[in-house]
Design a protein around this motif. Sequence first.
Motif, PDB file in Angstrom:
ATOM      1  N   UNK A  20       0.830  -1.208   0.000  1.00 45.51           N
ATOM      2  CA  UNK A  20       0.000   0.000   0.000  1.00 45.51           C
ATOM      3  C   UNK A  20       0.865   1.259   0.000  1.00 45.51           C
ATOM      4  N   UNK A  21       2.157   1.107   0.040  1.00 46.82           N
ATOM      5  CA  UNK A  21       3.120   2.205  -0.115  1.00 46.82           C
ATOM      6  C   UNK A  21       2.752   3.414   0.756  1.00 46.82           C
ATOM      7  N   UNK A  22       2.781   3.217   2.057  1.00 47.34           N
ATOM      8  CA  UNK A  22       2.341   4.295   2.963  1.00 47.34           C
ATOM      9  C   UNK A  22       3.226   5.525   2.849  1.00 47.34           C
ATOM     10  N   UNK A  23       4.534   5.330   2.700  1.00 49.54           N
ATOM     11  CA  UNK A  23       5.446   6.472   2.779  1.00 49.54           C
ATOM     12  C   UNK A  23       6.120   6.766   1.450  1.00 49.54           C
ATOM     13  N   UNK A  24       6.207   8.051   1.162  1.00 48.93           N
ATOM     14  CA  UNK A  24       7.104   8.525   0.106  1.00 48.93           C
ATOM     15  C   UNK A  24       6.884   7.977  -1.291  1.00 48.93           C
ATOM     16  N   UNK A  25       5.686   8.092  -1.786  1.00 58.20           N
ATOM     17  CA  UNK A  25       5.454   7.772  -3.189  1.00 58.20           C
ATOM     18  C   UNK A  25       5.224   9.088  -3.913  1.00 58.20           C
ATOM     19  N   UNK A  26       6.197   9.518  -4.676  1.00 59.96           N
ATOM     20  CA  UNK A  26       6.119  10.865  -5.278  1.00 59.96           C
ATOM     21  C   UNK A  26       6.287  10.839  -6.778  1.00 59.96           C
ATOM     22  N   UNK A  27       5.936   9.740  -7.445  1.00 54.95           N
ATOM     23  CA  UNK A  27       6.220   9.636  -8.872  1.00 54.95           C
ATOM     24  C   UNK A  27       5.516  10.700  -9.688  1.00 54.95           C
ATOM     25  N   UNK A  28       4.233  10.948  -9.374  1.00 53.15           N
ATOM     26  CA  UNK A  28       3.497  11.945 -10.156  1.00 53.15           C
ATOM     27  C   UNK A  28       4.014  13.345  -9.825  1.00 53.15           C
ATOM     28  N   UNK A  29       4.245  13.593  -8.539  1.00 56.26           N
ATOM     29  CA  UNK A  29       4.739  14.915  -8.135  1.00 56.26           C
ATOM     30  C   UNK A  29       6.051  15.244  -8.840  1.00 56.26           C
ATOM     31  N   UNK A  30       6.888  14.235  -9.034  1.00 53.45           N
ATOM     32  CA  UNK A  30       8.169  14.479  -9.715  1.00 53.45           C
ATOM     33  C   UNK A  30       7.956  14.875 -11.174  1.00 53.45           C
ATOM     34  N   UNK A  31       6.934  14.275 -11.832  1.00 53.21           N
ATOM     35  CA  UNK A  31       6.676  14.676 -13.219  1.00 53.21           C
ATOM     36  C   UNK A  31       6.059  16.075 -13.271  1.00 53.21           C
ATOM     37  N   UNK A  32       5.385  16.468 -12.192  1.00 50.40           N
ATOM     38  CA  UNK A  32       4.847  17.834 -12.150  1.00 50.40           C
ATOM     39  C   UNK A  32       6.004  18.820 -12.045  1.00 50.40           C
TER      40      UNK A  32
END
Lengths: 267, 317
Positions: free
Chosen positions: B126-138
Amino acid sequence: MAESAALYLRLVRAQIRAQWQYRASFVLQLFGAFALTFVDFLSVLVIFSHLPYLAGWSLGEVAFLYGTSYIAFQFADLTVGQLDGLGDKVQRGDFDLVLIRPRGTLFQLLASDIALRRLGAMAQAGVVLGFAFSLVNVHWTLGRVLVLLTMPITGFLVFAGVWIIGATTTFWTTRSMELVNSVTYGGQFLTSYPMNVYGAWLRRIFIFAVPLAFVNYFPALYVLDKRDPLGAPDFVRFLAPAVAVALLVVASRIWRFGVRHYRSTGS
Amino acid sequence: MRAESYGARLLTAADRLLYSAVRHGEAQLSRPPSRGVRGFGVPCERARKAIGSEMALYWQVALRGFRRYATYRAATFAGVFTNTIFGFLRAYVMIALYAGRGSIGGFDLRDTLTYTFVTQGMLMVVYIWNWWEIALTIRSGDIVTDFARPLNYQLYWLAQDVGRATYHAIFRGIPPFVIGAVVFSLRLPAHPWTWLFFLLSMYLAVAVSFAFRFMLNLSAFWLFDYRGIGSIAAAVWTFLSGFAVPIALFPGTLQTVARALPFAAFVNTPVEIFLEKQQGWALLGALAYQLGWALALLAAGRLALSAAERKVVVQGG
């Protein structure tokens, strides 16, 4: 030495200025770190909603362990946590840059990229420590005050030593920091609870091999005037400073050994 | 702004879909393209045949999500090690909690230890912490090309996340549990059907957690730095999802509140289903609670997405 300290402070000041440029973000991160630490403590409170003593330790006493563990750990994370990025530097060959500058290698790495948001977590740990003292009756003596005052420093040094030794392994592997996290971040969890909670094999590892038991468990026995459920002799309670210094000496040796074995990417 | 670039117009729909899958699947990992990918020629033909329907497309995206993480073997090993060590530490604290006590909140020691190791395994699912893949493309601006693709942007990422979660469930989820079961006495479901319900519940948990992470990432459109709000979210999720301590051990009112909030849907509910705490209608109720929150939060994410799409400003010519 004095010159290095002055340079370090100057670099820290520059980073404070830099991070303060994004004020809203910085304040949010401070608050986030504060909240995350608080949430960890909520787990302790949930546990104590079911019982008065956890393995013979009261809520106030566990809060004391928790507070001292967090202060020491966050201080270490603030000053040596940057080493988590060493693997990337080694892999990209960026460590070359560090080698050609006229300052110590470890010094340069530690003086860069200091995440000041961790101060938020330290503030929260201070609040928990205040809470601990409101619950526990400590019979203050000069000795206890002295041990209490040295605890954040020795705890910090023990964590820092473990961190540096762990980071050194990345000179060979480039990718072992995730494993090391189990004794750094894991160590923070470990030291938030009394050592006698853990199974014998884990305890032995964290007393003799990775001496995190000296971060707060043994000194806390003295400050809180508790009998050691593990039955260690009394002098062990005062060993923390010696362990911290010895560990740091070993860490700096291992670090130098690691640096000598650094091979650049060659591209 | 929805930019249709010259290059994008040249590609047929199937090419673009495959291109995006490849870009996110392999190219992003800066791994040399595997055979057949270079020039997109061969797989394109294959893809045109394979992509018969929308479903097949998202299936392919999910497959890429799975494979993408499969390349990081050393990281998987290190992660399993750390998750397992944390599992041991937490397990011993729980053993101390249960000393001389039979059951707390309907959980006995064996339930709680099982809970601990299942949650350690679910951490990455469920990847509780630190999933920023979309934010990085933004941040990088790459999101503009992603928006330009003839895909449902949210569904595309959901599919990818389902693939990722499947990988993490197998390779990060099972090992800590198995190692935990060697050292401690853990409980396995008594009814074979429970496995099926658990699997269903786990994917619903992924959907709920994804819906949250999607919105959290989109906040990067409005916030200069998303990590501040990210760490606050992580704090809330860690506790209210039941990750840190089983919700069954929470005191009265707090437990009622936690069970009503959506956070429990992404850790506590699947683990309680694994432990067979809910039977019959209660089990269906638990699944419905997850499904309801998943749909509501995905709908909210879609609203946030359309607001974000209006906000995009592309620099340059």
